[in-house]
Scaffold this active site. Structure first.
Site, PDB file in Angstrom:
ATOM      1  N   LYS A  59     -17.413  10.327  62.968  1.00 36.80           N
ATOM      2  CA  LYS A  59     -16.454  10.908  62.040  1.00 36.80           C
ATOM      3  C   LYS A  59     -16.637  12.416  62.083  1.00 36.80           C
ATOM      4  CE  LYS A  59     -16.959  10.710  57.547  1.00 36.80           C
ATOM      5  NZ  LYS A  59     -16.849  10.413  56.104  1.00 36.80           N
TER       6      LYS A  59
HETATM    7  C1  5RP Z   1     -17.883  12.719  51.495  1.00 36.02           C
HETATM    8  C2  5RP Z   1     -17.528  12.223  52.843  1.00 36.02           C
HETATM    9  C3  5RP Z   1     -16.198  11.605  52.990  1.00 36.02           C
HETATM   10  O1  5RP Z   1     -16.365  10.274  53.469  1.00 36.02           O
HETATM   11  C4  5RP Z   1     -15.368  12.339  54.042  1.00 36.02           C
HETATM   12  O2  5RP Z   1     -15.502  13.740  53.884  1.00 36.02           O
HETATM   13  C5  5RP Z   1     -13.898  11.937  53.899  1.00 36.02           C
HETATM   14  O3  5RP Z   1     -13.465  12.300  52.618  1.00 36.02           O
HETATM   15  P1  5RP Z   1     -12.439  13.539  52.473  1.00 36.02           P
HETATM   16  O4  5RP Z   1     -11.154  13.117  53.152  1.00 36.02           O
HETATM   17  O5  5RP Z   1     -12.258  13.734  50.986  1.00 36.02           O
HETATM   18  O6  5RP Z   1     -13.094  14.707  53.151  1.00 36.02           O
HETATM   19  O7  5RP Z   1     -18.279  12.279  53.808  1.00 36.02           O
HETATM   20  O8  5RP Z   1     -19.183  13.170  51.483  1.00 36.02           O
END
Ligand code: 5RP
Length: 293
Positions: A205
């Protein structure tokens, strides 16, 4: 370790050549994995589109209750029908998510920092493999901090989690953090995503950035794009569209869904982009129709 002298900058990513997927399984880089791993990955990535809409509500693991997530018990259930994967902490899942839901589970397994810290880069592996098995997790999500003070410990967390998860065929998702000292450049994201994939993460991710296609080409496992801070809905759809067009196999959106004034309609519209080939403009028209019904 190769010496750093004379390192040549990578430049030829063969963007026109599709990934030479070994073994033919539809998830990138998973062809040689066993049945159980593939089953978990198929609970994450839709076999038809090959993509996923992850709804992220794991922010509380270091942010506490954040805007839009004040009431997990009220926010999450209405969104479940429109997403493929629930990305949350074990606390949120066990207390606020009906176990009879049929969605994939991306379990946040690291913790150790809070908004009171300046340096968020020191985390630990908080959820062990047994509890991930109890939660029927389809992947274990490990935060990593490339280039930050916590780099070594975070990569140790990732490696230890992969070592354990592989024993029971649970995929691991490496999460690229972007702290205040980290540059949101393609150079950084190319480095970070590749390191995590080389260490054995099955999913990465990360964030969208310029030259995103090169990041995708250089990463031998699927990438999902985090939504990041709340944007106007049309801009969030453009982010999703550009990510999918650039080769991401999905999005992991939190704030752009739960901080929208219309979270359900937002999830439905993002779904159109991720699974049905809608452009951002088509998806925004769809969203506008939904909210004006
Ligand atoms: C929070 C995270 C979230 O899973 C990731 O950032 C996705 O959320 P957003 O779209 O709000 O950024 O790692 O710590």
């Amino acid at each position: 370790m190769a010496d750093k002298d004379g390192l040549k900058v990578a430049k030829d990513y063969h963007l026109d050549a599709p990934f030479a997927n070994e073994g033919g399984f539809y998830v990138k880089g998973a062809g040689n994995l066993d049945w159980g791993m593939k089953k978990h990955l198929s609970n994450i990535f839709d076999p038809k589109s090959g993509n996923t809409v992850m709804f992220a509500f794991d922010h509380g693991y270091f942010m506490g209750s954040t805007a839009g997530l004040e009431r997990l018990d009220l926010v999450i259930p209405p969104l479940i029908p429109y997403v493929d994967v629930l990305m949350g902490t074990r606390g949120a899942l066990r207390t606020c998510v009906p176990p009879e839901n049929r969605k994939g589970i991306a379990l946040r397994v690291t913790s150790g920092s809070s908004m009171l810290n300046d340096d968020l880069s020191h985390e630990c592996l908080a959820v062990d493999l047994e509890d991930a098995i109890r939660m029927n997790a389809d992947c274990m999500a490990v935060q990593t901090f490339i280039g930050a003070d916590g780099q070594l410990s975070s990569l140790e967390n990732l490696s230890r989690c992969i070592n354990e998860a592989m024993r029971y065929s649970i995929p691991v998702m490496g999460v690229v953090a972007v702290g205040k000292d980290m540059e949101r450049t393609d150079r950084f994201f190319k480095l970070a995503t590749r390191i995590l994939a080389e260490l054995g993460a099955n999913i990465i991710k990360t964030y969208y950035c310029e030259n995103f296609e090169e990041i995708i080409a250089a990463c031998p496992v699927p990438i999902v794009v985090a939504g990041g801070k709340k944007l106007p809905e049309n801009e969030a759809m453009t982010l999703a569209y550009n990510s999918i067009k650039g080769g991401a196999k999905g999005v992991d959106m939190g704030r752009n869904i739960f901080q929208s004034n219309h979270p359900v309609e937002m999830a439905q519209s993002i779904r159109k982009i991720v699974h049905e080939g809608y452009t951002d403009k088509e998806a925004f028209e769809y969203f506008t129709d939904l909210i004006n019904k």
